[in-house]
Design an enzyme around this catalytic site. Structure first.
Site, PDB file in Angstrom:
ATOM      1  N   ARG A 221       0.939  -1.250   0.066  1.00  9.02           N
ATOM      2  CA  ARG A 221      -0.284  -0.163  -0.111  1.00  9.02           C
ATOM      3  C   ARG A 221       0.849   1.201  -0.330  1.00  9.02           C
ATOM      4  O   ARG A 221       1.742   1.573   1.019  1.00  9.02           O
ATOM      5  CB  ARG A 221      -0.812  -0.107   1.231  1.00  9.02           C
ATOM      6  CG  ARG A 221      -1.887  -1.290   1.571  1.00  9.02           C
ATOM      7  CD  ARG A 221      -2.904  -1.000   0.721  1.00  9.02           C
ATOM      8  NE  ARG A 221      -3.885  -2.363   0.771  1.00  9.02           N
ATOM      9  CZ  ARG A 221      -4.966  -2.480   1.794  1.00  9.02           C
ATOM     10  NH1 ARG A 221      -5.212  -1.752   2.067  1.00  9.02           N
ATOM     11  NH2 ARG A 221      -5.183  -3.530   1.421  1.00  9.02           N
ATOM     12  N   GLU A 223       0.756   4.197   1.301  1.00 11.91           N
ATOM     13  CA  GLU A 223       0.489   5.093   1.452  1.00 11.91           C
ATOM     14  C   GLU A 223       0.963   6.404   2.651  1.00 11.91           C
ATOM     15  O   GLU A 223       2.158   5.854   2.809  1.00 11.91           O
ATOM     16  CB  GLU A 223      -0.573   4.152   3.320  1.00 11.91           C
ATOM     17  CG  GLU A 223      -2.189   3.753   2.812  1.00 11.91           C
ATOM     18  CD  GLU A 223      -3.015   2.697   3.147  1.00 11.91           C
ATOM     19  OE1 GLU A 223      -3.386   3.360   3.806  1.00 11.91           O
ATOM     20  OE2 GLU A 223      -2.004   2.035   3.945  1.00 11.91           O
ATOM     21  N   ARG A 229       0.362   2.136  13.116  1.00  8.88           N
ATOM     22  CA  ARG A 229      -0.884   0.947  12.488  1.00  8.88           C
ATOM     23  C   ARG A 229      -0.844   0.834  11.134  1.00  8.88           C
ATOM     24  O   ARG A 229      -1.193  -0.077  10.290  1.00  8.88           O
ATOM     25  CB  ARG A 229      -1.869   0.543  13.132  1.00  8.88           C
ATOM     26  CG  ARG A 229      -2.665   2.097  13.103  1.00  8.88           C
ATOM     27  CD  ARG A 229      -4.254   1.922  13.168  1.00  8.88           C
ATOM     28  NE  ARG A 229      -5.157   2.685  11.770  1.00  8.88           N
ATOM     29  CZ  ARG A 229      -6.845   1.886  12.278  1.00  8.88           C
ATOM     30  NH1 ARG A 229      -7.298   1.624  13.532  1.00  8.88           N
ATOM     31  NH2 ARG A 229      -7.631   2.609  12.060  1.00  8.88           N
ATOM     32  N   HIS A 230       0.135   1.495  10.249  1.00  3.71           N
ATOM     33  CA  HIS A 230       0.370   1.314   8.964  1.00  3.71           C
ATOM     34  C   HIS A 230       1.699   1.459   7.901  1.00  3.71           C
ATOM     35  O   HIS A 230       2.900   2.087   8.783  1.00  3.71           O
ATOM     36  CB  HIS A 230       0.147   2.508   8.132  1.00  3.71           C
ATOM     37  CG  HIS A 230      -1.831   2.429   7.975  1.00  3.71           C
ATOM     38  ND1 HIS A 230      -2.127   3.951   9.147  1.00  3.71           N
ATOM     39  CD2 HIS A 230      -2.622   2.287   7.277  1.00  3.71           C
ATOM     40  CE1 HIS A 230      -3.777   3.460   9.138  1.00  3.71           C
ATOM     41  NE2 HIS A 230      -3.409   2.660   8.203  1.00  3.71           N
ATOM     42  N   GLU A 366      -9.135  -1.955  13.750  1.00  4.54           N
ATOM     43  CA  GLU A 366      -9.700  -3.244  13.048  1.00  4.54           C
ATOM     44  C   GLU A 366      -8.226  -4.287  12.156  1.00  4.54           C
ATOM     45  O   GLU A 366      -6.712  -3.572  11.954  1.00  4.54           O
ATOM     46  CB  GLU A 366      -9.723  -2.153  11.409  1.00  4.54           C
ATOM     47  CG  GLU A 366      -9.881  -2.997  10.398  1.00  4.54           C
ATOM     48  CD  GLU A 366     -10.311  -2.311   9.354  1.00  4.54           C
ATOM     49  OE1 GLU A 366     -10.687  -1.076   8.404  1.00  4.54           O
ATOM     50  OE2 GLU A 366      -9.875  -3.359   7.735  1.00  4.54           O
ATOM     51  N   SER A 369     -10.657  -7.023   7.490  1.00  7.27           N
ATOM     52  CA  SER A 369     -12.183  -6.366   6.527  1.00  7.27           C
ATOM     53  C   SER A 369     -12.393  -8.251   5.808  1.00  7.27           C
ATOM     54  O   SER A 369     -11.652  -8.173   5.267  1.00  7.27           O
ATOM     55  CB  SER A 369     -12.431  -5.408   6.224  1.00  7.27           C
ATOM     56  OG  SER A 369     -11.670  -5.496   5.164  1.00  7.27           O
ATOM     57  N   ARG A 417      -0.939  -6.461  12.513  1.00  8.42           N
ATOM     58  CA  ARG A 417      -2.458  -6.283  13.285  1.00  8.42           C
ATOM     59  C   ARG A 417      -2.806  -7.079  14.075  1.00  8.42           C
ATOM     60  O   ARG A 417      -3.150  -6.603  15.635  1.00  8.42           O
ATOM     61  CB  ARG A 417      -3.091  -5.521  12.368  1.00  8.42           C
ATOM     62  CG  ARG A 417      -2.012  -4.098  11.453  1.00  8.42           C
ATOM     63  CD  ARG A 417      -3.920  -3.323  11.410  1.00  8.42           C
ATOM     64  NE  ARG A 417      -3.389  -2.105  10.270  1.00  8.42           N
ATOM     65  CZ  ARG A 417      -4.440  -1.440  10.259  1.00  8.42           C
ATOM     66  NH1 ARG A 417      -5.753  -1.770   9.750  1.00  8.42           N
ATOM     67  NH2 ARG A 417      -4.084  -0.357   9.103  1.00  8.42           N
TER      68      ARG A 417
HETATM   69  P1  ATP Z   1      -7.582   1.014   7.267  1.00  8.98           P
HETATM   70  O1  ATP Z   1      -8.229   1.280   7.078  1.00  8.98           O
HETATM   71  O2  ATP Z   1      -6.837   0.607   8.841  1.00  8.98           O
HETATM   72  O3  ATP Z   1      -6.363   1.836   6.529  1.00  8.98           O
HETATM   73  P2  ATP Z   1      -8.000  -0.425   5.215  1.00  8.98           P
HETATM   74  O4  ATP Z   1      -9.121  -0.318   5.172  1.00  8.98           O
HETATM   75  O5  ATP Z   1      -7.227  -0.080   4.209  1.00  8.98           O
HETATM   76  O6  ATP Z   1      -7.250  -0.105   6.560  1.00  8.98           O
HETATM   77  P3  ATP Z   1      -8.394  -3.456   4.196  1.00  8.98           P
HETATM   78  O7  ATP Z   1      -8.706  -2.446   2.411  1.00  8.98           O
HETATM   79  O8  ATP Z   1      -9.530  -3.350   4.515  1.00  8.98           O
HETATM   80  O9  ATP Z   1      -7.708  -2.494   5.360  1.00  8.98           O
HETATM   81  O10 ATP Z   1      -7.107  -4.258   4.172  1.00  8.98           O
HETATM   82  C1  ATP Z   1      -7.636  -5.342   5.190  1.00  8.98           C
HETATM   83  C2  ATP Z   1      -6.937  -5.928   6.256  1.00  8.98           C
HETATM   84  O11 ATP Z   1      -4.995  -5.795   6.666  1.00  8.98           O
HETATM   85  C3  ATP Z   1      -6.669  -4.731   7.422  1.00  8.98           C
HETATM   86  O12 ATP Z   1      -7.821  -4.466   8.163  1.00  8.98           O
HETATM   87  C4  ATP Z   1      -5.456  -4.297   8.090  1.00  8.98           C
HETATM   88  O13 ATP Z   1      -5.498  -5.427   9.113  1.00  8.98           O
HETATM   89  C5  ATP Z   1      -4.462  -4.724   7.042  1.00  8.98           C
HETATM   90  N1  ATP Z   1      -4.004  -4.085   6.130  1.00  8.98           N
HETATM   91  C6  ATP Z   1      -4.923  -2.672   5.292  1.00  8.98           C
HETATM   92  N2  ATP Z   1      -3.417  -1.594   4.981  1.00  8.98           N
HETATM   93  C7  ATP Z   1      -2.604  -2.172   6.466  1.00  8.98           C
HETATM   94  C8  ATP Z   1      -1.600  -1.673   6.436  1.00  8.98           C
HETATM   95  N3  ATP Z   1      -1.069   0.339   5.553  1.00  8.98           N
HETATM   96  N4  ATP Z   1      -0.263  -1.984   7.317  1.00  8.98           N
HETATM   97  C9  ATP Z   1      -0.954  -2.398   7.818  1.00  8.98           C
HETATM   98  N5  ATP Z   1      -2.058  -3.284   7.437  1.00  8.98           N
HETATM   99  C10 ATP Z   1      -2.921  -3.015   6.786  1.00  8.98           C
END
Ligand code: ATP
Length: 443
Positions: A221, A223, A229-230, A366, A369, A417
């Site tokens: 990602r 991001e 947590r990211h 979270e 998902s 996570r």
């Molecule tokens: P958030 O809103 O917390 O950034 P997300 O909605 O983007 O998460 P999803 O795309 O639904 O996350 O991804 C499913 C799972 O993958 C999340 O519940 C989380 O456990 C993990 N995840 C997603 N993005 C990240 C990240 N940047 N770093 C670590 N774990 C992640």
């Protein structure tokens, strides 16, 4: 104390594992490892050896050993010859008395951080910058041994549920979770991206007879979030199952998986949990299912003003976590998010602004998902267009739906996570061997 060499059985050629030593009392054994700590006492010294599976305490006595203590340096890799002598006062029931040493490699210098204490007492930056060294500490290592056991438990459980483990490409032509978070790479003469998730591929398989699949693999990602947590690369444990009646089937499956993992870890992770000084709570089942609307109300009641359709966000999730925590609940689902907030592949809840989607939250965060996916070709194409996507870019995916697709749903769990919440770690980076974030690309 001193035993005559010729009166004992010599096992010089046999390399022993530390846990086997108790069966060799009275024998001379060889074992290898790294010198973790040298503790000098008045007339002798304890030498702690880090072996493959555990720490072994050896005794150095000048009258007994055929080498000088000064030859030993902390973090040197050595092969010791030692005698196993019964010693009731020792926890193991024996002492290992050093006879000889073969030095296999020596440290060039003293490590930049102190690693041979109960924990590595340094900043998170140092902890990560010096990973090859800090991992030599038992506590640092234990997190990853637990992580491995979690993955083992995932596999074991799903194999028993007739899921097939798959591996999907990490170099892809289209993203699944939103364009802004894609890492673009040069793929010969055209652009490609690092996969954000195996979403589209695992769904394609639902129409092939591989109708229950899972994958444990990297997800990327782009991001720019410097939160605890990211990260930009994490390990996603993804599953997808077809012929579901509703998303409740998916939630029930996750619940069983998580329960299996937590129960199993209490036993097979017992040693590492002890090292970390942690206990695992196995929540009662079924895990409560809250709706997004209920959570929105909880958050607003707590004074954080959010509007219908807003993401609950870190703060909102935390508030819900606190409310649930007061009731003694660690794990709960938040279901039926607004469809607008969810990707195109999620099924809308007919006639409402909501969707058949859910998150699994673990003490206010979270960790997973999932949801029911849209399996009807025409509705799926409309949803793509509504999200501003060009169906032509997803031809490889849509093809699977054009020729018939069963109802299906699935999940993605970020294993780091999950581990962070389970072990109550302060930062996701502590649950990743070599984390990647906007400012970290090494080691
Ligand atoms: P958030 O809103 O917390 O950034 P997300 O909605 O983007 O998460 P999803 O795309 O639904 O996350 O991804 C499913 C799972 O993958 C999340 O519940 C989380 O456990 C993990 N995840 C997603 N993005 C990240 C990240 N940047 N770093 C670590 N774990 C992640």
């Amino acid at each position: 104390m001193k035993t005559e060499m010729n009166t004992v059985k010599v096992r010089k050629t046999e390399e022993l594992e530390a846990e086997q030593l108790g069966a060799h009392i009275g024998e001379i054994v060889r074992l290898h490892g790294s010198i973790y700590k040298i503790r000098k006492m008045s007339s002798f010294a304890f030498v702690l050896l880090r072996t493959k599976r555990q720490m072994v305490q050896c005794v150095y006595e000048p009258a007994y050993a055929r080498f000088a203590l000064e030859e030993l340096k902390e973090e040197a890799c050595v092969r010791f010859t030692a005698e196993v002598i019964r010693e009731e006062r020792s926890r193991s029931g024996y002492d290992l008395h050093l006879l000889d040493v073969e030095i296999l490699s020596e440290p060039e210098e003293v490590p930049p951080v102190v690693i041979n204490q109960k924990r590595v007492n340094t900043s998170i930056e140092n902890l990560l910058d010096y990973r090859p060294i800090t991992l030599r500490n038992e506590k640092e290592r234990a997190v990853f041994q637990i992580q491995a056991r979690i993955c083992q438990a995932f596999r074991e459980f799903l194999d028993g549920q007739h899921f097939t483990e798959i591996h999907t490409p990490k170099l892809v032509a289209a993203g699944a979770e939103g364009g802004a978070e894609l890492f673009k790479v040069q793929y010969f003469d055209r652009p490609a991206y690092l996969a954000q998730s195996p979403q589209l591929y695992k769904q394609i398989l639902m129409s092939t007879g591989l109708d229950r699949v899972y994958e444990i693999g990297p997800a990327f990602r782009a991001e720019q979030s410097n939160t605890n947590r990211h990260v930009t690369e994490f390990i996603s444990f993804d599953g997808e199952m077809s012929w579901i009646q509703s998303q409740n089937d998916v939630m029930a499956m996750i619940e069983e998986i998580v329960d299996h993992v937590l129960r199993g870890l209490k036993e097979r992770g017992a040693k590492q949990l002890e090292v970390l000084g942690k206990e695992i709570n196995v929540p009662a089942r079924p895990y409560p299912i809250l709706t997004y609307s209920e959570c929105l109300k909880m958050v607003n009641d707590a004074g954080l003003k959010l509007n219908e359709g807003d993401d609950l966000g870190t703060e909102g999730e935390k508030i819900v976590g606190d409310v649930m925590g007061q009731k003694g609940i660690d794990l709960y689902f938040i279901a039926e998010y607004p469809e607008e907030a969810k990707p195109f592949y999620i099924m809308e809840k007919d006639g409402t602004p909501y969707s058949y989607s859910f998150d699994l939250d673990y003490r206010g965060q979270e960790v997973s998902s999932g949801g029911q996916r849209e399996h009807r070709y025409d509705v799926l194409v409309k949803r793509m267009e509504k999200k501003g996507l060009d169906p032509e870019d997803f031809e490889f995916y849509l093809e699977a739906f054009r020729y018939g697709m069963p109802p299906h749903g699935g999940w993605g769990i970020g294993i780091e996570r999950f581990l962070v919440k389970m072990l109550d770690l302060p930062n996701i980076r502590e649950a990743i061997l070599f984390p990647r974030d906007p400012s970290r690309l090494e080691p």
